[in-house]
Every structure is written in C-alpha cells, then in structure tokens.
Design a protein around this motif. Structure first.
Motif, PDB file in Angstrom:
ATOM      1  N   ARG A 185      -5.744  22.085 -10.256  1.00  0.00           N
ATOM      2  CA  ARG A 185      -4.294  21.977 -10.043  1.00  0.00           C
ATOM      3  C   ARG A 185      -4.056  21.311  -8.701  1.00  0.00           C
ATOM      4  NH1 ARG A 185      -0.923  25.347 -13.132  1.00  0.00           N
ATOM      5  NH2 ARG A 185      -2.111  26.689 -14.522  1.00  0.00           N
ATOM      6  N   GLY A 186      -3.015  20.483  -8.645  1.00  0.00           N
ATOM      7  CA  GLY A 186      -2.679  19.836  -7.395  1.00  0.00           C
ATOM      8  C   GLY A 186      -2.092  18.461  -7.635  1.00  0.00           C
ATOM      9  N   THR A 187      -2.204  17.617  -6.622  1.00  0.00           N
ATOM     10  CA  THR A 187      -1.703  16.251  -6.705  1.00  0.00           C
ATOM     11  C   THR A 187      -2.723  15.384  -7.399  1.00  0.00           C
ATOM     12  OG1 THR A 187      -0.450  16.547  -4.668  1.00  0.00           O
ATOM     13  CG2 THR A 187      -0.914  14.273  -5.345  1.00  0.00           C
ATOM     14  N   THR A 210     -10.409   9.599 -10.811  1.00  0.00           N
ATOM     15  CA  THR A 210      -9.296  10.520 -10.901  1.00  0.00           C
ATOM     16  C   THR A 210      -9.646  11.692 -10.000  1.00  0.00           C
ATOM     17  OG1 THR A 210      -8.865   9.880 -13.190  1.00  0.00           O
ATOM     18  CG2 THR A 210      -7.890  11.960 -12.429  1.00  0.00           C
ATOM     19  N   ALA A 211      -8.748  12.027  -9.095  1.00  0.00           N
ATOM     20  CA  ALA A 211      -8.966  13.166  -8.202  1.00  0.00           C
ATOM     21  C   ALA A 211      -7.781  14.121  -8.339  1.00  0.00           C
ATOM     22  CB  ALA A 211      -9.112  12.711  -6.761  1.00  0.00           C
ATOM     23  N   ILE A 212      -8.036  15.389  -8.058  1.00  0.00           N
ATOM     24  CA  ILE A 212      -6.972  16.387  -8.023  1.00  0.00           C
ATOM     25  C   ILE A 212      -7.051  17.046  -6.638  1.00  0.00           C
ATOM     26  CG2 ILE A 212      -5.979  18.443  -9.058  1.00  0.00           C
ATOM     27  CD1 ILE A 212      -7.503  17.672 -11.653  1.00  0.00           C
ATOM     28  N   VAL A 213      -6.089  16.698  -5.803  1.00  0.00           N
ATOM     29  CA  VAL A 213      -6.053  17.211  -4.429  1.00  0.00           C
ATOM     30  C   VAL A 213      -5.200  18.472  -4.433  1.00  0.00           C
ATOM     31  CG1 VAL A 213      -5.412  16.723  -2.042  1.00  0.00           C
ATOM     32  CG2 VAL A 213      -6.310  14.881  -3.506  1.00  0.00           C
ATOM     33  N   HIS A 227     -12.769  16.737  -4.486  1.00  0.00           N
ATOM     34  CA  HIS A 227     -11.551  16.693  -5.288  1.00  0.00           C
ATOM     35  C   HIS A 227     -11.630  15.639  -6.389  1.00  0.00           C
ATOM     36  CE1 HIS A 227      -9.832  18.293  -1.333  1.00  0.00           C
ATOM     37  NE2 HIS A 227     -10.069  19.309  -2.141  1.00  0.00           N
ATOM     38  N   ILE A 228     -12.678  14.843  -6.388  1.00  0.00           N
ATOM     39  CA  ILE A 228     -12.840  13.808  -7.413  1.00  0.00           C
ATOM     40  C   ILE A 228     -13.260  14.492  -8.711  1.00  0.00           C
ATOM     41  CG2 ILE A 228     -14.116  11.740  -8.117  1.00  0.00           C
ATOM     42  CD1 ILE A 228     -14.322  11.086  -5.061  1.00  0.00           C
ATOM     43  N   ALA A 229     -12.421  14.357  -9.736  1.00  0.00           N
ATOM     44  CA  ALA A 229     -12.644  15.034 -11.011  1.00  0.00           C
ATOM     45  C   ALA A 229     -13.326  14.134 -12.033  1.00  0.00           C
ATOM     46  CB  ALA A 229     -11.305  15.529 -11.576  1.00  0.00           C
ATOM     47  N   ALA A 264     -14.355  25.251  -4.256  1.00  0.00           N
ATOM     48  CA  ALA A 264     -13.924  24.086  -5.027  1.00  0.00           C
ATOM     49  C   ALA A 264     -12.480  24.218  -5.474  1.00  0.00           C
ATOM     50  CB  ALA A 264     -14.830  23.899  -6.235  1.00  0.00           C
ATOM     51  N   ALA A 265     -11.766  23.113  -5.406  1.00  0.00           N
ATOM     52  CA  ALA A 265     -10.427  23.045  -5.964  1.00  0.00           C
ATOM     53  C   ALA A 265     -10.520  22.754  -7.457  1.00  0.00           C
ATOM     54  CB  ALA A 265      -9.633  21.956  -5.267  1.00  0.00           C
TER      55      ALA A 265
END
Length: 144
Positions: free
Chosen positions: A36-38, A138-141, A82-84, A13-14
């Motif tokens: 962390r990410g985009t 909200t996603a964090i890629v 990546h969906i937070a 998992a990211a």
C-alpha cells in the motif's frame, strides 16, 4: 543516513512477497508482490547515463539501467525495497542467459537482495539503436 543495499533488503518491508503454498520458491525474483502506498511507474529505462552515453556491452548497460530505475524511484521518495515489479526487454534472451553469473553480482550491487516480481521479454529492437536492454519498474512507496 543512507542504508546499504543489503541493510535496505533486511529493513521492514513495505511490500509483501506473494508465495502460494506448495510452490517452489523462485530464484532471483518473486511470483508476486503486494503493498500500500504511492504507486510509482517508470518509463522504459535504458542503460545510458545522464549524458545519454552508453557503456559498452550488455552487463554494463543492465547495471546502468538498474541505477536509472533506482534514481527515478528515489525521486518519489522510494528505496530499492519499494520496487514491486521489473519488466526487462532484451534484444537477446541467449545473451541474457550467458551473462547470468556476471549479472548476478551487478544486480546485488545495485538492488541488494531485493527480488521483486519480474518478467523478461526478448524484443527485436529498441528505440535507441545502441540500447541492449530496457527496464520498466513499478514501485509502491509507503505513505508516511
């Protein structure tokens, strides 16, 4: 090669699920997520298809709205895992509750066993008259 939703849910998992010690584990959502990410922010996505046509009924609209969320996140290079956060706006919380069993299978079909932080809000109306649900994500890629 594309992963199935269940494979994606078990991939490294990211995002990290935030679960305070001693709290009961929630069913079907997380209390919080970190990563962390985009940062990817979607608009409120409703249950119509690419031709702006709605399926009939609440559950089919939920399925299409979730597919729309996944499609927008994919445009940023993201995957379901990546969906937070998801924020659901529904016209009827009671209709949502009545549909939980049927909706669970639909959710897992689209999202696998990935349960981000979620909120559900009943609203009196949505901009599109036929819309029964609207979902923001909200996603964090992760950076590659």
């Amino acid at each position: 090669m594309s992963q199935s939703r269940d494979e994606a849910a078990t991939a490294p998992a990211a995002l990290t699920v935030l679960q305070p010690p001693g709290w009961r584990k929630p069913k079907g959502y997380a209390n919080g997520m970190a990563g962390r990410g985009t940062l990817v922010l979607t608009g409120g996505l409703i249950g119509w298809d690419e031709n702006e046509e709605f399926p009939e009924g609440f559950v089919p609209q939920v399925e299409q709205a979730l597919r729309n969320v996944v499609a927008v996140v994919a445009e940023a290079g993201g995957e379901v895992e990546h969906i937070a956060r998801l924020t659901w706006y529904v016209r009827s919380v009671e209709g949502y509750r009545r549909s939980l069993a049927e909706m669970g299978a639909i959710y897992r079909n689209v999202m696998g066993r990935h349960y981000p932080a979620m909120a559900l809000v009943e609203v009196s109306d949505l901009v599109e008259p036929k819309a029964l649900v609207e979902i923001e994500a909200t996603a964090i890629v992760p950076d590659t």
